[in-house]
Structure formats: C-alpha cells, structure tokens
Design an enzyme around this catalytic site. Sequence first.
Site, PDB file in Angstrom:
ATOM      1  N   ASP A 121      49.474  -9.157  31.167  1.00 35.20           N
ATOM      2  CA  ASP A 121      49.372  -9.437  29.719  1.00 35.20           C
ATOM      3  C   ASP A 121      50.224  -8.520  28.860  1.00 35.20           C
ATOM      4  OD1 ASP A 121      46.026 -10.079  30.540  1.00 35.20           O
ATOM      5  OD2 ASP A 121      47.452 -11.569  29.827  1.00 35.20           O
ATOM      6  N   HIS A 165      43.960  -2.720  35.741  1.00 34.15           N
ATOM      7  CA  HIS A 165      43.623  -3.953  36.454  1.00 34.15           C
ATOM      8  C   HIS A 165      42.564  -3.632  37.502  1.00 34.15           C
ATOM      9  CE1 HIS A 165      44.012  -7.703  38.682  1.00 34.15           C
ATOM     10  NE2 HIS A 165      44.591  -8.179  37.593  1.00 34.15           N
TER      11      HIS A 165
HETATM   12  C1  SDX Z   1      43.652 -10.070  33.358  1.00 27.41           C
HETATM   13  O1  SDX Z   1      41.117  -9.964  37.560  1.00 27.41           O
HETATM   14  C2  SDX Z   1      42.255 -10.503  37.332  1.00 27.41           C
HETATM   15  O2  SDX Z   1      42.985 -10.877  38.264  1.00 27.41           O
HETATM   16  C3  SDX Z   1      42.577 -10.719  35.873  1.00 27.41           C
HETATM   17  C4  SDX Z   1      43.985 -11.215  35.575  1.00 27.41           C
HETATM   18  C5  SDX Z   1      44.205 -12.606  36.078  1.00 27.41           C
HETATM   19  O3  SDX Z   1      45.377 -12.962  36.328  1.00 27.41           O
HETATM   20  O4  SDX Z   1      43.196 -13.379  36.111  1.00 27.41           O
HETATM   21  O5  SDX Z   1      44.946 -10.343  36.174  1.00 27.41           O
HETATM   22  C6  SDX Z   1      44.236 -11.237  34.064  1.00 27.41           C
HETATM   23  O6  SDX Z   1      42.543 -10.166  32.897  1.00 27.41           O
HETATM   24  C7  SDX Z   1      44.431  -8.774  33.297  1.00 27.41           C
HETATM   25  C8  SDX Z   1      43.647  -7.638  32.556  1.00 27.41           C
HETATM   26  C9  SDX Z   1      43.791  -7.849  31.056  1.00 27.41           C
HETATM   27  N1  SDX Z   1      42.900  -6.888  30.325  1.00 27.41           N
HETATM   28  C10 SDX Z   1      43.409  -5.841  29.660  1.00 27.41           C
HETATM   29  O7  SDX Z   1      44.587  -5.517  29.653  1.00 27.41           O
HETATM   30  C11 SDX Z   1      42.355  -5.057  28.878  1.00 27.41           C
HETATM   31  C12 SDX Z   1      42.581  -3.564  29.074  1.00 27.41           C
HETATM   32  N2  SDX Z   1      42.246  -3.240  30.470  1.00 27.41           N
HETATM   33  C13 SDX Z   1      40.927  -2.773  30.752  1.00 27.41           C
HETATM   34  O8  SDX Z   1      39.909  -3.158  29.913  1.00 27.41           O
HETATM   35  C14 SDX Z   1      40.608  -2.644  32.231  1.00 27.41           C
HETATM   36  O9  SDX Z   1      41.651  -1.983  32.806  1.00 27.41           O
HETATM   37  C15 SDX Z   1      40.292  -3.889  33.027  1.00 27.41           C
HETATM   38  C16 SDX Z   1      39.224  -4.690  32.385  1.00 27.41           C
HETATM   39  C17 SDX Z   1      41.517  -4.723  33.188  1.00 27.41           C
HETATM   40  C18 SDX Z   1      39.837  -3.426  34.414  1.00 27.41           C
HETATM   41  O10 SDX Z   1      38.665  -2.768  34.232  1.00 27.41           O
HETATM   42  P1  SDX Z   1      37.882  -2.085  35.466  1.00 27.41           P
HETATM   43  O11 SDX Z   1      38.541  -2.338  36.765  1.00 27.41           O
HETATM   44  O12 SDX Z   1      36.443  -2.457  35.332  1.00 27.41           O
HETATM   45  O13 SDX Z   1      38.109  -0.584  35.190  1.00 27.41           O
HETATM   46  P2  SDX Z   1      37.163   0.312  34.289  1.00 27.41           P
HETATM   47  O14 SDX Z   1      36.889  -0.397  32.987  1.00 27.41           O
HETATM   48  O15 SDX Z   1      36.007   0.729  35.139  1.00 27.41           O
HETATM   49  O16 SDX Z   1      38.121   1.566  33.979  1.00 27.41           O
HETATM   50  C19 SDX Z   1      38.284   2.629  34.940  1.00 27.41           C
HETATM   51  C20 SDX Z   1      38.690   3.843  34.101  1.00 27.41           C
HETATM   52  C21 SDX Z   1      37.711   4.123  32.965  1.00 27.41           C
HETATM   53  O17 SDX Z   1      37.823   5.495  32.645  1.00 27.41           O
HETATM   54  P3  SDX Z   1      36.718   6.536  33.293  1.00 27.41           P
HETATM   55  O18 SDX Z   1      35.341   6.016  32.847  1.00 27.41           O
HETATM   56  O19 SDX Z   1      36.913   6.463  34.802  1.00 27.41           O
HETATM   57  O20 SDX Z   1      37.075   7.889  32.701  1.00 27.41           O
HETATM   58  O21 SDX Z   1      39.948   3.576  33.461  1.00 27.41           O
HETATM   59  C22 SDX Z   1      39.764   3.552  32.052  1.00 27.41           C
HETATM   60  C23 SDX Z   1      38.299   3.362  31.803  1.00 27.41           C
HETATM   61  O22 SDX Z   1      37.902   3.919  30.556  1.00 27.41           O
HETATM   62  N3  SDX Z   1      40.563   2.448  31.560  1.00 27.41           N
HETATM   63  C24 SDX Z   1      41.324   2.483  30.479  1.00 27.41           C
HETATM   64  C25 SDX Z   1      41.945   1.229  30.413  1.00 27.41           C
HETATM   65  N4  SDX Z   1      41.542   0.475  31.437  1.00 27.41           N
HETATM   66  C26 SDX Z   1      40.680   1.233  32.141  1.00 27.41           C
HETATM   67  N5  SDX Z   1      41.541   3.454  29.548  1.00 27.41           N
HETATM   68  C27 SDX Z   1      42.407   3.143  28.561  1.00 27.41           C
HETATM   69  N6  SDX Z   1      43.047   1.958  28.425  1.00 27.41           N
HETATM   70  C28 SDX Z   1      42.835   0.978  29.335  1.00 27.41           C
HETATM   71  N7  SDX Z   1      43.465  -0.179  29.223  1.00 27.41           N
END
Ligand code: SDX
Length: 388
Positions: free
Chosen positions: A324, A267
């Site tokens: 989710d 998140h």
């Molecule tokens: C919602 O914003 C809100 O409030 C949203 C929400 C709402 O109520 O409106 O809460 C609803 O959208 C919840 C999120 C639902 N999405 C997912 O579950 C999709 C999977 N999650 C990710 O794609 C991610 O965690 C996000 C999009 C939720 C957050 O992304 P960020 O903050 O931009 O983090 P990032 O992509 O920069 O990741 C940081 C690191 C990275 O690794 P490094 O490059 O540092 O090595 O964490 C890793 C990412 O690769 N990472 C994950 C991961 N999420 C982040 N690795 C594996 N699996 C994951 N799910």
Amino acid sequence: LSGYVTYDPGFKNTGATKSAITFLDGEEGILRYRGYSIEELADKATFLEVAYLLINGELPTQIQLDSFANAIKAEAVVNDSIVKVSNAFPKEGHPMCEIAALVGSMSAFYDVDGNEDPEKSILRLIAQLPIMATWWYKKSIGEGINQADTSLDYCSDFLQLMFKTPGSSYQVDPIVSKALNKLLILHADHEQNCSTSTVRLVGSSHASLYASISAGINALWGPLHGGANQEVIEMLEAIKADGGDTEKYIAMAKDKNSGFRLMGFGHRVYKNFDPRAKIIKKAADDVLSALGVNDPVLGIASHLEQAALNDEYFVARKLYPNVDFYSGIIYRALGIPTNMFTVMFAIGRLPGWIAQWKEMRANKEPIGRPRQIYTGATERAFVEIANR
Ligand code: SDX
C-alpha cells in the site's frame, strides 16, 4: 476448555486451512500465484490471465482466455434495479460502503432461490464489480454513468467507464491501462489475509459467493488492511502540508502515545520486504515519468522510506514498505480519486477471493467456528431488579 485450545489472537500462528493457490515466504519476500512468481506475472500477464490462473489453477491457452474474456463481457450489463440501489447512496458516503452493498444485493437480483451456478456468479462479479465501482465516482462529479465497451480489454474498459464523459468519445492511454493491469495483478491474491479469511469463513456457512465477497469488501475497507492505501496518501499529503518534515512523523510513529502509525509500513507476514512494494515503487517512477507527472509526495515517500529503513525502531520490528505504500501514488497519477484507492484494491483482489471461496467449497471444509479462552464471571444467581 483451556486444556486444549491455543490462544492465538489475530491467528498469527494458526494454519486455518490448506490451500494450493498462493505461496508466500515472508522471510525471503517470495509471492507466487499457483507457482508462478509475482515478478513474472506482473511483467508478462494480463489481469484476466491471472484471474483465470487463480480461479482454475492453470494459465489459460489463447482459446481458453478468449472464451473467459467473452463470457465476462456477456455479463457486463448490470441489472437496472442495482443502479436504483446505487442511486440511493449519497455521494458523501465512502465507495467501499456502496460496492459492498451492491455486491451483496446481487443475491436478490440474480440469485433469488440461492441456486445460481457459482460459475455464473463468478462471471457476473468479475464483469460487474468494475462497472458498479465507477458509479460512485460519476455521482461525485455530477456525471451520468457509462456502459461497458466490450470492444476494449478489461482495464481499458474500466478507464472509459470511469473517465469518459457520457455521450463523448474517450481515448484510453495505453500507458495508463498497462499500469492499471500491473496494479490489479499485484493485488489479485495474498493467501489468508484478513479479507480472504473473511470470504472463506462466511462461505463456510454455505452463504452465497455474492454474500461472501460482500463480507470480504467490508473487511478490506479497514485502515489496517486495504484501507491503508488511502491512509498513506493522506499521510503523505499531511507531511507535505507540514513542510515535508519526515523526521517529525518518524518520531511520532515510534511514540506509542501518539496513536500514529506509518501507514503503508509493516506486514504480518513479510518480515523482510513485500515483493509487491518493490515492483510498485519502480512502476511509480516509470508511470509518473512516462505521464510527465511530477508528484511531490513521491519524493516524500522515498525520503520517509529511507529514513525508516535506517531507524532502529523500524529495523528491530522488521517494518518495511508494504503493497500500500506506493500504490496510491500511481492510482493518483492515473486520475483515480483518493477514496477510490481501496475500491481499486477490491477490484484487483476479487479473483483471489473467488478462487479461495471455490477451493474452500470444493474441499468441503467444515463451517468455521473457532473457540475462545473464557475470562468472564464465574456462575452467579440472578438478582431481582428491586435488589440491585
Ligand atoms: C495489507 O495480510 C496481508 O497479506 C494484507 C495485505 C494483502 O495483500 O492482503 O498485504 C494488504 O493489509 C497490507 C498492510 C496495510 N496496513 C498498513 O500499512 C497499516 C500500518 N501497518 C500496521 O498497522 C501493521 O504493520 C500491520 C497491521 C500491517 C501488521 O500488524 P501486526 O503484524 O499485527 O504487527 P503489530 O501491530 O503487532 O506490530 C508489531 C510492532 C508493534 O510495536 P511493539 O508493540 O512491538 O513495540 O510493530 C509496531 C507495533 O506498534 N508497528 C508499527 C507499524 N506497524 C507495526 N509502528 C509504526 N508504524 C507502523 N506502520
């Protein structure tokens, strides 16, 4: 120009507005709507009470709530022309595409001159989005659509709209309608997330509430945002079909080259735990046992969660289950089809979007217009095509 703009892709460190609606503390896992904790609201309130609270700033008295609920019921008949627009959509299409278009079309059928009182638009949206949301489902199972039953509460009416076979009787299960009430409350607002920021940005151009909400629905559809609840169930189903090998999928999620993410994990704000995920996880256990549903993906989800919470990759990046991760398991137990999970998120988030749009307009915020860091070509002279 680069002298005074901050490069902040994804607005990770940008305070885009001031708001009095929702408070989040990502480190402490705190979520409050207008000062009330999500735990208390999910446990004690009805969804329309929470909608009233978000939009008006205070919990309603019984008289205010009855008046709000009755005003919504008075709008629970959708313009026939919008039904015709819906019939033009193929059942193979995604329901989020259809409801975004139907909500956008409300401007044409209810607000031709663009002067509709937003309070009227608010009641129409809250009344009609759930009705329109069921049309895709009825189309997909070859059944006709139902009309709203204003003798029922908001959640029970949605369930009869969805599951009643037209012309027959339908008994709403109070366990199901209570679980739906809790899920909608948990999704009702969440500060400046992607879809809410979209609603505010579109509304800042003084586009109508209908146009702004339609844009928010489209933003929510993305798999990184509200579309994740559908992706989670599809991921859990794939793991189940693959013999339940959660370790394999944990390894894939850690491998940047795999292109696979553990959907429902991580998140932007919660770097400890998503308080909604805790509530939904318990609700999933309670609802499935109350309904006598034994869903093997619940076990896979719990195992996946435990494996990830003990894995350095996820711990180091503060990746925990989000709203989710478990919600789809409950929706499925309630009989909601997988590709309507994000539609359910939109129905829940609607009052939050409305409250945020109202606040942005009441505060007379300027049109949103971010700047950029330019990285393109420096000035160069035009070259005639014969010389290229
Ligand atoms: C919602 O914003 C809100 O409030 C949203 C929400 C709402 O109520 O409106 O809460 C609803 O959208 C919840 C999120 C639902 N999405 C997912 O579950 C999709 C999977 N999650 C990710 O794609 C991610 O965690 C996000 C999009 C939720 C957050 O992304 P960020 O903050 O931009 O983090 P990032 O992509 O920069 O990741 C940081 C690191 C990275 O690794 P490094 O490059 O540092 O090595 O964490 C890793 C990412 O690769 N990472 C994950 C991961 N999420 C982040 N690795 C594996 N699996 C994951 N799910």
